[in-house]
Write an enzyme that holds these catalytic residues in place. Sequence first.
Site, short mmCIF file in Angstrom:
data_model
loop_
_atom_site.label_atom_id
_atom_site.label_comp_id
_atom_site.label_asym_id
_atom_site.label_seq_id
_atom_site.Cartn_x
_atom_site.Cartn_y
_atom_site.Cartn_z
CG ASP A 16 39.06 43.46 37.27
OD1 ASP A 16 40.07 42.91 36.78
OD2 ASP A 16 37.97 43.55 36.66
CE LYS A 113 38.89 41.40 34.04
NZ LYS A 113 37.84 42.44 33.98
CB CYS A 158 35.39 41.16 37.10
SG CYS A 158 34.97 42.37 35.81
C1 VGL Z 1 33.78 45.18 36.58
C2 VGL Z 1 31.91 46.28 35.84
C3 VGL Z 1 32.61 46.77 34.75
C4 VGL Z 1 34.40 44.31 37.64
C5 VGL Z 1 34.48 45.64 35.50
O1 VGL Z 1 35.64 44.32 37.80
O2 VGL Z 1 33.64 43.60 38.33
N1 VGL Z 1 32.49 45.50 36.74
N2 VGL Z 1 33.90 46.43 34.59
#
Ligand code: VGL
Length: 206
Positions: A16, A113, A158
């Site tokens: 991410d 995802k 994540c």
């Molecule tokens: C994430 C909160 C919501 C992350 C993704 O990538 O850690 N955190 N969505």
Amino acid sequence: MPITPASPQDALVIVDVQNDFCPGGALAVAEGDAVVPLVNALSPRFGIVVATQDWHTPGHVSFASSHGRAPFETIDLSYGAQVLWPDHCIMGQPGADLHAGLDLAPVQLVLRKGFHPEIDSYSAFREADRETDTGLAGYLRERGAAHVYLAGLATDFCVAWTALDARAAGFEVTVVESASRAIDLNGSLDAARRAMREAGIALVSD
Ligand code: VGL
Ligand code: ZN
């Protein structure tokens, strides 16, 4: 110590590294963009390189705005507790793009995802209902991976969930903390580090 994968089938999963998790983004992680050069230095050393992308529908169940609530509150959903986030990583929007500085040349698979409107997915292996698999374990197994390294955003959400699920799927797991940054909400970083250590996950610096 610089990380040198023992096998050409060791995998790096870059988690991410997206605009919304970097300064100026909708769910900015402090120094999130600092991971970009660090991840770029790691990825050429691995024979298997995957990048994940948080990829939500508009009105996603993880958004506070979908419930008329304030961001960072927690609510109970059918699958359990859910932290509510600002709208972020909406599919096809610039905030969901991978950071422009991330070197995509060594990346062999981009795995999205969180695209089911009613299910969040911090983990790149298994969604928050703890039932719906993304296919990543099968992909890595078919490619012969035994050891999965992780880096990216955010360490305590994540990255940690993906690391714990990688371990549960039977992989050796190492989190490169120096190339990751955390949200750290109500002690979440300490809790995540403890859970990872207890699961036998190595936390290292590159
Ligand atoms: C994430 C909160 C919501 C992350 C993704 O990538 O850690 N955190 N969505
Ligand atoms: Zn998300």
